[in-house]
Design an enzyme around this catalytic site. Structure first.
Site, mmCIF file in Angstrom:
data_model
loop_
_atom_site.group_PDB
_atom_site.id
_atom_site.type_symbol
_atom_site.label_atom_id
_atom_site.label_comp_id
_atom_site.label_asym_id
_atom_site.label_seq_id
_atom_site.Cartn_x
_atom_site.Cartn_y
_atom_site.Cartn_z
ATOM 1 N N HIS A 55 0.749 -1.223 0.018
ATOM 2 C CA HIS A 55 0.111 -0.003 0.021
ATOM 3 C C HIS A 55 0.904 1.290 -0.136
ATOM 4 C CE1 HIS A 55 -3.721 -2.372 1.563
ATOM 5 N NE2 HIS A 55 -3.499 -2.570 0.392
ATOM 6 N N HIS A 109 -4.406 -8.854 5.293
ATOM 7 C CA HIS A 109 -4.569 -7.457 4.928
ATOM 8 C C HIS A 109 -4.263 -7.389 3.329
ATOM 9 C CE1 HIS A 109 -4.812 -3.183 5.519
ATOM 10 N NE2 HIS A 109 -3.712 -2.892 5.022
#
Length: 251
Positions: A55, A109
């Site tokens: 990310h 995640h």
């Protein structure tokens, strides 16, 4: 062992600075400017970068840092990370400033998410937070449940260095799951005082997470009951976790 300090980034990100002598590593440098400022102020050389997942708020500053310092970038092999020189999959042991650091695969995640375990300290990115855990953007409840179980099996004294200041935000949900948990109420009061004073709640201690974080307590009767009330399919640990995570998403 290296010294550990935090660098604030964005609204609530923490970039972790690992320092030994004049050498440094950083963990999850989502932006470069605060890292450059800290390193220059302390007269440090960047010797390496550890990345937990892809990310942007965890890797966005790597390119600019590499323009200033030539160093290795340790990152998930299965994810696209700027400048990766040392692709990792979990199970490796790497040298960080003279300290052995174990690489743990903790998918959930993201699919390639890693955590880095130094003696007594875990850098876990967005897998475990204070009183919470990361959203499942790519992985499954079974994957995240297993990743959290792997973390929970570490020694209770392990310090948890997660990548966001989310503890105060997560505690109302934890209290909704376990309203009669006295340790939770006491923690909420302590955290409120810390945040009012502008202090960080991280690093966390694994022992406290195991008594107050619902996502590490999916085998506790009160947590199971709360999950069943939220339409958990059964009382199995993964199903309890899945119900809690879905509830947290809309809480």
């Amino acid at each position: 062992m290296f010294d550990i300090s935090l660098i604030h980034a964005f609204k609530d990100n923490y970039i972790w600075l690992l320092q030994r002598g004049r050498q440094a590593f950083v963990v999850d440098p989502g932006e470069a400017a605060p890292v450059v400022e800290r390193l220059e102020n302390l007269g440090l050389t960047l010797a390496g970068i550890l990345v937990t997942h892809h990310h942007a708020d965890h890797q966005g500053g790597i390119g600019e840092l590499l323009e200033r310092w030539s160093c290795d970038v340790y990152a998930p092999a299965e994810e696209s990370i700027t400048g990766t020189t040392r692709p990792l999959r979990g199970g490796e042991c790497i040298d960080v400033l003279g300290t052995p650091v174990e690489v743990l695969a903790v998918p959930g995640h993201t699919l390639g998410h890693l955590a880095y375990l130094a003696p007594g300290a875990l850098f876990c990115g967005d897998t475990l937070f204070g009183a919470g855990c990361g959203r499942l953007f790519e992985g499954t409840p079974a994957q995240m449940s297993a990743s959290l179980a792997r973390i929970a099996a570490l020694p209770d004294a392990t310090r948890i260095y997660c990548a966001h200041e989310y503890t105060q935000m997560n505690l109302p949900f934890a209290l909704a799951v376990e309203p009669d948990n006295r340790a939770l109420a006491e923690r909420a009061a302590r955290v409120a005082a810390l945040r009012a004073a502008g202090q960080a709640t991280v690093p966390l201690t694994l022992a406290e997470e195991k008594t107050t974080n619902p996502f590490l307590r999916c085998s506790e009767p009160a947590v199971i009951a709360a999950a069943v009330a939220q339409a958990a399919v059964n009382r199995e640990k993964v199903e309890v976790f899945a119900a809690l995570r879905a509830w947290r998403n809309v809480f």
